[in-house]
Design an enzyme around this catalytic site. Structure first.
Site, short mmCIF file in Angstrom:
data_model
loop_
_atom_site.label_atom_id
_atom_site.label_comp_id
_atom_site.label_asym_id
_atom_site.label_seq_id
_atom_site.Cartn_x
_atom_site.Cartn_y
_atom_site.Cartn_z
N ASP A 31 0.29 -16.14 -4.95
CA ASP A 31 0.40 -14.98 -5.83
C ASP A 31 1.84 -14.48 -5.99
O ASP A 31 2.31 -14.22 -7.10
CB ASP A 31 -0.42 -13.87 -5.17
CG ASP A 31 -1.30 -13.22 -6.17
OD1 ASP A 31 -1.84 -13.94 -7.03
OD2 ASP A 31 -1.43 -11.98 -6.10
N LEU A 32 2.52 -14.36 -4.85
CA LEU A 32 3.89 -13.84 -4.87
C LEU A 32 4.79 -14.73 -5.72
O LEU A 32 5.56 -14.26 -6.56
CB LEU A 32 4.44 -13.75 -3.44
CG LEU A 32 5.90 -13.37 -3.31
CD1 LEU A 32 6.12 -11.92 -3.73
CD2 LEU A 32 6.40 -13.58 -1.89
N ALA A 33 4.65 -16.05 -5.52
CA ALA A 33 5.50 -16.98 -6.26
C ALA A 33 5.20 -16.89 -7.75
O ALA A 33 6.12 -16.80 -8.58
CB ALA A 33 5.28 -18.39 -5.75
N LYS A 66 8.75 -10.39 4.24
CA LYS A 66 8.03 -9.74 5.32
C LYS A 66 6.57 -10.21 5.33
O LYS A 66 6.12 -10.69 4.30
CB LYS A 66 8.10 -8.22 5.19
CG LYS A 66 7.40 -7.70 3.93
CD LYS A 66 7.32 -6.23 3.98
CE LYS A 66 5.99 -5.64 3.73
NZ LYS A 66 5.02 -6.21 2.89
N HIS A 84 11.64 -5.94 -0.86
CA HIS A 84 11.87 -5.88 -2.31
C HIS A 84 12.13 -4.46 -2.81
O HIS A 84 12.67 -4.28 -3.89
CB HIS A 84 10.73 -6.56 -3.08
CG HIS A 84 9.47 -5.75 -3.21
ND1 HIS A 84 8.55 -5.65 -2.21
CD2 HIS A 84 8.99 -5.01 -4.23
CE1 HIS A 84 7.55 -4.88 -2.61
NE2 HIS A 84 7.78 -4.48 -3.84
N LEU A 104 14.42 -2.61 -1.77
CA LEU A 104 15.88 -2.46 -1.87
C LEU A 104 16.42 -2.98 -3.20
O LEU A 104 17.54 -2.68 -3.59
CB LEU A 104 16.57 -3.16 -0.71
CG LEU A 104 16.33 -2.53 0.66
CD1 LEU A 104 17.09 -3.29 1.73
CD2 LEU A 104 16.74 -1.07 0.67
N LYS A 160 14.88 -2.33 -6.01
CA LYS A 160 14.43 -1.45 -7.09
C LYS A 160 15.62 -0.60 -7.57
O LYS A 160 16.44 -0.15 -6.78
CB LYS A 160 13.28 -0.55 -6.61
CG LYS A 160 12.00 -1.37 -6.37
CD LYS A 160 10.78 -0.50 -6.24
CE LYS A 160 9.58 -1.33 -5.83
NZ LYS A 160 8.69 -1.68 -6.91
N GLU A 207 -0.76 4.11 -3.76
CA GLU A 207 -1.29 3.08 -4.66
C GLU A 207 -2.73 3.45 -5.00
O GLU A 207 -3.50 3.79 -4.09
CB GLU A 207 -1.30 1.72 -3.97
CG GLU A 207 -0.13 0.87 -4.32
CD GLU A 207 -0.22 -0.55 -3.78
OE1 GLU A 207 0.73 -1.29 -4.00
OE2 GLU A 207 -1.23 -0.93 -3.13
N HIS A 243 9.48 -0.66 3.80
CA HIS A 243 9.89 0.00 2.56
C HIS A 243 10.27 1.48 2.79
O HIS A 243 11.31 1.95 2.34
CB HIS A 243 8.78 -0.05 1.51
CG HIS A 243 8.28 -1.43 1.20
ND1 HIS A 243 9.07 -2.55 1.32
CD2 HIS A 243 7.08 -1.89 0.76
CE1 HIS A 243 8.36 -3.62 0.99
NE2 HIS A 243 7.16 -3.24 0.64
#
Ligand code: BG6
Length: 491
Positions: A19-21, A157, A187, A189, A191, A225, A249
């Site tokens: 999913d991430l990829a 992470k 991620h 960092l 933003k 969320e 985060h």
């Protein structure tokens, strides 16, 4: 074959079918490609367990590529074809040196130079992380250097689940990659608004003189969320919300808000100040932590199952989907200022915000004037609708002298015409350029785990049950008590 060239790059995405990829890494690579920010001689190798041909792999990543940077249909289609032509796929088991040797052979068929810069992106679950790192090392992929040509590795992470497992990962990874070759991604960092925090604090004269216990009443960081776990319990259930987002985060946001000014903008100077700050954060005590777990949505609300009703979660799970924490920073700047953090899934909104609440204005010439004036507040909205707002007291237009609280509002969408890049675009570009300030050093990692490890041990060893809260709510009401104890209110 030509000799090495600085304008050549091979990117190996391990976990390329995940999913991430598909959702983040390939779209970010395509966005950089469209802007001409990747080397001309580019090879992208996807590696994962699923059997796929180059063609089916390309199809699987196309779905999430967007034409944001090349809106004209024709040029976008051309760019996409050219980008996909650089992408190749090899399948194999994660721990198998043979599979990685196979990948190595395929990679060399496509690389135009014998010594090409290599970026390894490990988008894989923690359970196979070290197997892959070792297999990469054993297959001879990794140059022992970060100069020319270089090898760098990006790791996602979770970096362990407590201080000792994190130390162990750091130690084991150091047998394959030197610390300067390792880019640990958080991620957040990447933003845009978070990258603006240091600029806001240190490039504007007005904030630094006020940035301390003398003028600031509390700092609050909220992360919410509106969605639940939706089948992704395999990973989440073993970690819970504190390890998933708070230790990384939210704590990164704390560091950037609270650290001392770095000596320069070099990555070494910035990371040094962040470590120093984290080392002054007291380990969280159990009395300063509230944990929750969402239950099914109440009758009348759109239906949503409770956390433990999700098929990927054990029925008796004690994992927390919500946490509120009262942090104490023991240094002269922040002594006595509560840092309130809360993070939750299955809440009533999507929002990430940092709120700096200033102390009440002292009695002044307007103290007797009608109207309700609240204390000043700096609100940094990370997402959605990025914005920086400063809450001030203002005269209401009219013939009377009435006061009201209003916002000076820097909303990114209206203030800037530029596109806001996705965090991954920025971060991947930094890896390619060897810029480390937005990545987590091993020192930061250790200090961040020290803040949470003792309390997580207490929670785990005592099987502490998180408080239930209904899906779509604001979380357990007990979180309010933390703010009351800290003599402030949640904003
Ligand atoms: C990830 C967490 O790091 O961040 C997820 O593992 C979370 O649980 C995600 O959903 C949120 O990222 P973003 O960028 O959508 O706020």
């Amino acid at each position: 074959m030509l000799e090495s060239g600085s304008n050549t790059l091979t990117i190996v995405v391990v976990g390329a079918s995940g999913d991430l990829a598909r959702r983040k890494i390939f779209p970010a690579l395509f966005a950089l490609y469209c802007q001409g920010l990747l080397p001309v001689e580019l090879t992208i190798m996807g590696f994962a367990r699923s059997a796929m041909t180059d063609e089916s792999f390309r199809e699987s990543i196309t779905e999430h590529l967007t034409c944001r940077y090349t809106p004209e249909e024709r040029s976008c289609a051309e760019k996409m074809d050219a980008f996909l032509a650089c992408c190749h796929y090899v399948s194999g088991q994660y721990g198998s040196t043979d599979a990685f040797l196979d990948l190595f052979m395929r990679m060399q068929e496509h690389e135009p130079h014998s010594r090409t810069n290599r970026l390894f992106y490990l988008a894989i679950p923690p359970s196979v992380f070290m197997d892959v790192a070792r297999a990469l090392g054993d297959a001879g992929f990794v140059y022992c250097d970060d100069s020319s040509p270089w090898s760098r590795v990006v790791v996602e992470k979770p970096f362990g689940h407590d201080r000792s497992s994190s130390d162990q990962l750091v130690e084991e990874l150091s047998h394959v990659f030197a610390e300067r070759q390792i880019f640990r991604i958080d991620h957040y960092l990447g933003k845009e608004v978070i990258q603006n925090l240091m600029v806001l604090r240190f490039a504007n004269r007005i904030f630094e003189p006020l940035w301390s216990r003398e003028h600031i009443q509390s700092v609050q960081i909220s992360w919410a969320e509106p969605i639940g776990i939706e089948g992704r319990g395999g990973y989440f259930d073993q970690y819970g919300i504190v390890r998933d987002v708070m230790q990384n985060h939210l704590l990164q946001m704390v560091s950037l808000v609270a650290m001392e000014p770095p000596a320069s903008t070099s990555s070494a100077a910035i990371r040094q100040e962040k470590v120093r700050l984290l080392e002054t954060v007291a380990a969280v005590g159990i009395e300063d932590l509230v944990l929750g777990q969402y239950t099914a949505a109440p009758a009348g609300a759109p239906p949503a199952p409770g956390y433990t009703e999700d098929e990927s979660v054990p029925d008796d799970s004690l994992a927390s989907t919500y946490a509120a924490v009262l942090l104490h920073i023991n240094n002269p700047r922040w002594e006595g200022v509560p840092f309130l953090l809360r993070a939750g899934k299955g809440l009533d909104r999507k929002s990430t915000e940092i709120r700096i609440l200033f102390r009440e204005t002292e009695a002044n010439v307007f103290s007797g004037v009608s109207g309700h004036a609240e204390p000043n507040e700096l609100i940094i909205r990370v997402q959605p609708n990025e914005a920086i707002m400063f809450r001030i007291t203002s005269k209401v237009p009219g013939l009377e002298m009435d006061l009201e609280t209003r916002d000076l509002d820097l909303e990114y969408k209206t203030a800037f015409s530029e596109l806001i890049p996705d965090a991954y675009e920025d971060l991947i570009l930094d890896v390619i350029q060897g810029e480390r300030s937005l990545f987590i050093s091993s020192g930061e990692l250790a200090a961040a785990w020290d803040v949470f490890t003792p309390v997580l041990d207490t929670v785990d060893s005592n099987h502490i049950r998180p408080l239930p809260y209904p899906f779509g709510s604001t979380g357990p009401s007990a979180a309010m008590d933390l703010a009351i104890r800290a003599d402030t209110v949640w904003r």
